[in-house]
Scaffold this motif. Structure first.
Motif, short mmCIF file in Angstrom:
data_model
loop_
_atom_site.label_atom_id
_atom_site.label_comp_id
_atom_site.label_asym_id
_atom_site.label_seq_id
_atom_site.Cartn_x
_atom_site.Cartn_y
_atom_site.Cartn_z
N UNK A 1 0.83 -1.20 0.00
CA UNK A 1 0.00 0.00 0.00
C UNK A 1 0.87 1.26 0.00
N UNK A 2 1.93 1.19 0.73
CA UNK A 2 2.81 2.37 0.80
C UNK A 2 3.44 2.66 -0.57
N UNK A 3 3.64 1.56 -1.34
CA UNK A 3 4.22 1.80 -2.66
C UNK A 3 3.25 2.58 -3.55
N UNK A 4 2.02 2.25 -3.51
CA UNK A 4 0.99 2.96 -4.29
C UNK A 4 0.97 4.43 -3.87
N UNK A 5 1.01 4.60 -2.54
CA UNK A 5 0.94 5.96 -2.00
C UNK A 5 2.12 6.77 -2.51
N UNK A 7 3.43 7.05 -5.22
CA UNK A 7 3.34 7.59 -6.58
C UNK A 7 2.50 8.87 -6.66
N UNK A 8 1.77 9.18 -5.63
CA UNK A 8 0.93 10.40 -5.66
C UNK A 8 1.46 11.39 -4.63
N UNK A 9 0.98 12.68 -4.68
CA UNK A 9 1.48 13.69 -3.76
C UNK A 9 1.03 13.38 -2.33
N UNK A 10 1.77 13.91 -1.34
CA UNK A 10 1.53 13.60 0.09
C UNK A 10 0.10 13.84 0.53
N UNK A 13 -2.34 11.57 -1.13
CA UNK A 13 -2.07 10.20 -0.62
C UNK A 13 -2.83 9.97 0.68
N UNK A 14 -2.82 10.99 1.55
CA UNK A 14 -3.53 10.85 2.83
C UNK A 14 -5.03 10.68 2.60
N UNK A 15 -5.60 11.47 1.65
CA UNK A 15 -7.02 11.35 1.31
C UNK A 15 -7.36 9.97 0.78
N UNK A 16 -6.49 9.54 -0.13
CA UNK A 16 -6.69 8.22 -0.75
C UNK A 16 -6.71 7.15 0.33
N UNK A 17 -5.76 7.25 1.24
CA UNK A 17 -5.64 6.27 2.31
C UNK A 17 -6.92 6.26 3.16
N UNK A 18 -7.39 7.48 3.50
CA UNK A 18 -8.62 7.56 4.30
C UNK A 18 -9.79 6.93 3.53
#
Ligand code: ADP
Length: 612
Positions: A1-5, A7-10, A13-18
């Motif tokens: 999951x961290x690898x996917x994160x 590739x996008x801006x910080x 990435x946090x939004x995506x994770x949420x």
């Protein structure tokens, strides 16, 4: 999951994770080292009922851990702090509404940049449905194992897939030995191998096999009588995938059944060999069996049972009373006993029979059957009739004879007295003696005739039921005996006596004879005492008249009740020898008994029984 994160801006990435975390079906929670919740996703809200704002800032322990699991939580926390992962840990958590939920937890320590453990993330999956299924299948297998019947499942090729405890007990194979083998090779005897293909074919058609009685082989080679019930088993799509099979050991049941058949055959043999007519009836009185003799006698059809089969054989005059007596017995459960006439088709006349039936009870005390017989009493009945007629004629003769004898007796007495009074001076002393003998003889004859008359009259039994008060009957008897009692200074005492369903005159005669004898046969050595008592015994009243008189030699205990039977001459004690014969005659009429117990020289007790 961290690898996917990566590739996008910080920020995104946090939004995506949420978004990912919130869209997960599993509850995802993070906590710090003190167990305080730091994040709480949507599924955690759904699963446990607390919103994120209610949960964040409070400890997991206070929110979710049931009282009895607090230790377990401490244990898990310690492992996480040491940096360990905890995978698929199944436990129970408490929701906001207090309900418990089964969860599988996957927990990982969260580390900072330097590798220090700073908290933990926990993923909780709701496994309540699976647990419920597991529990019900556990319950099911417990039920299956506790059954007394062998419960086996097999697939459509006949291969065994499950085997319960009773299957092991019945057939001797353990589950390990049985599962994977075919029913045919394991259980079916050689000569019955064709049964299995038939059963499997029926199962494939979706048919059930119900209570199929057959024989199966045990591990030790012994054969078992069993009853099989086999049902097809379908998968969730409705396709037949196998069968469940219940096998019941019917060895005992079969033995009992054949013993029953045998005893029934024996009963029939016995019943057919009897000269009587024998029948049985259900508890409601419906006749369900007759022996051969019945069909021979009546010529009736073997197809007819119940009332239709016997009522028409009975004399029309006896029919109503017979039915009444029969159904009264059936209703009350009391034995049936009734005399009636049945048509004898070979002799073409009515014959007298006595019908009897007794209830047979089962182990719980309920009537399970009636056992009945009809016995030919025609010859006895005719003898009885003849005897009764002869007896009546004899009574008539005795009555008129004793009656007619009184007339000439009176003449002898009167003229004897006249001779003695008016012509005494013309007669010598010897002639006077002869006249006195003549008169004594006449007086004695008179007493005999009088007692004989009483004796014949004692037979005229009045069938209308009278209730006699024994106290009143005794009083009347004592009145008649008053001069004998006062002359002898006898002391007569009596208990309080009952009332009995007999003629009061008869009861008075009984007391008069017995008390009269008690006073008459007194001992010269003591004051006579007489005591009258009564006690209840087996549905009868036993009256007793006891005296302290001369007593009776035991060898004459029976003899004295005969007509004219005396133990003394008229010079010792006056009497005719008829009194006790009258007593016996009276009690006989009421189907009672009279007897004496005596110690010679000390006294006698006369007892008689009368119905209650
Ligand atoms: P009876 O008194 O007229 O002779 P019963 O028939 O009353 O005739 O008695 C038959 C005989 O039984 C008597 O003759 C007597 O010998 C004997 N007997 C009857 N009652 C008693 C008694 N209470 N004690 C002793 N003997 C008795």
């Amino acid at each position: 999951m961290s690898r996917t994160v990566g590739k996008v801006s910080g920020n995104s990435a946090a939004f995506l994770l949420t978004a990912i975390v919130d869209s997960s079906d599993d509850a995802i929670i993070s906590e710090d080292l003190n167990g305080v919740v730091t994040s709480w996703n949507k599924s955690a809200e759904r699963l446990f009922g607390y919103t994120a704002s209610e949960a964040i800032g409070r400890t997991i322990a206070e929110l979710l851990i049931p009282q009895d699991s607090q230790d377990e939580e401490l244990d898990v926390s310690a492992r996480l702090r040491r940096g360990e992962h905890v995978d698929h840990f199944e436990t129970v958590r408490r929701c906001k509404d207090g309900a418990l939920v089964d969860v599988a937890l996957t927990m990982s320590p969260v580390k900072d940049d330097t590798g220090n453990v700073v908290g933990a993330s926990k993923i909780a999956r709701n496994i309540s449905d699976r647990k419920r299924t597991e529990r019900s299948s556990l319950l099911l297998s417990a039920i299956v194992d506790s059954s007394d019947d062998a419960i086996i499942s097999k697939d459509l090729n006949g291969v065994i897939t499950s085997w319960n405890k009773s299957a092991q007990r019945l057939f001797g194979y353990t589950p390990d030995e049985a599962i994977g083998k075919t029913v045919a090779e394991l259980l079916i005897p050689q000569d019955r191998q064709e049964e299995e293909p038939n059963i499997l074919a029926r199962l494939r058609r979706g048919e059930r096999v119900d209570h199929f009685e057959t024989i199966r082989r045990r591990k030790d080679g012994g054969l078992l009588d069993i009853s099989l019930t086999i049902s097809p088993v379908k998968d969730s799509a409705g396709t037949i995938v196998g069968a469940s099979k219940i096998a019941r050991d019917i060895t005992d049941a079969k033995r009992i059944r054949s013993a029953l058949v045998e005893s029934e055959a024996r009963f029939r043999q016995l019943a057919d060999a009897m000269p009587q007519m024998v029948w049985t009836a259900r508890p409601d009185g419906y006749i369900d069996y007759y022996n051969e003799r019945w069909y021979e006698f009546t010529g009736f059809s073997r197809e007819v049972f119940g009332d239709a089969s016997w009522v028409t054989a009975i004399h029309p005059e006896d029919m109503r009373a017979t039915l009444e007596a029969y159904y009264t017995a059936i209703r009350s459960g009391q034995p049936y006993n009734f005399e009636h006439r049945l048509w004898d088709r070979s002799e073409e006349r009515w014959r007298w029979f006595i019908g009897r039936a007794l209830p047979i009870f089962d182990h719980s005390g309920r009537i399970s059957k009636w056992f009945g017989t009809s016995t030919d009493i025609d010859p006895q009945k005719h003898v009885e009739d003849d005897l009764r007629r002869a007896n009546e004629a004899l009574e008539q003769f005795a009555f008129s004879a004793s009656h007619d004898l009184q007339e000439p007796l009176r003449a002898i007495k009167i003229y004897g007295e006249l001779l003695a009074k008016r012509h005494a001076e013309k007669l010598d002393p010897q002639a006077l003696d002869y006249i006195r003998f003549l008169r004594d003889g006449a007086v004695r004859m008179e007493a005999l005739v009088r007692d004989l008359l009483t004796y014949t009259e004692a037979l005229k039994y009045d069938r209308s039921v009278e209730i006699a008060d024994a106290n009143a009957a005794l009083r009347a008897a004592l009145d008649n005996l008053s001069s004998a009692i006062s002359e002898s200074a006898a002391q007569v005492t009596a208990d309080r006596l009952p009332s009995v369903p007999v003629s009061p005159t008869h009861l008075q005669q009984l007391f008069q004879n017995l008390v009269g004898n008690a006073v008459k046969y007194r001992s010269p050595e003591r004051i006579p005492t007489v005591r009258i008592t009564a006690e209840r015994q087996n549905g009868d009243w036993i009256f007793a008249v006891s005296d302290n008189g001369i007593g009776i030699d035991p060898q004459y205990k029976e003899h004295i009740f005969g007509l004219f039977k005396r133990l003394h001459t008229k010079n010792e004690y006056a009497g005719t020898g008829i009194g006790l014969a009258i007593c016996r005659r009276i009690v006989d009429q009421y189907r009672g008994r009279i007897w004496v117990d005596s110690a010679p020289g000390q006294g006698s007790t006369f007892r008689f029984s009368l119905p209650e």
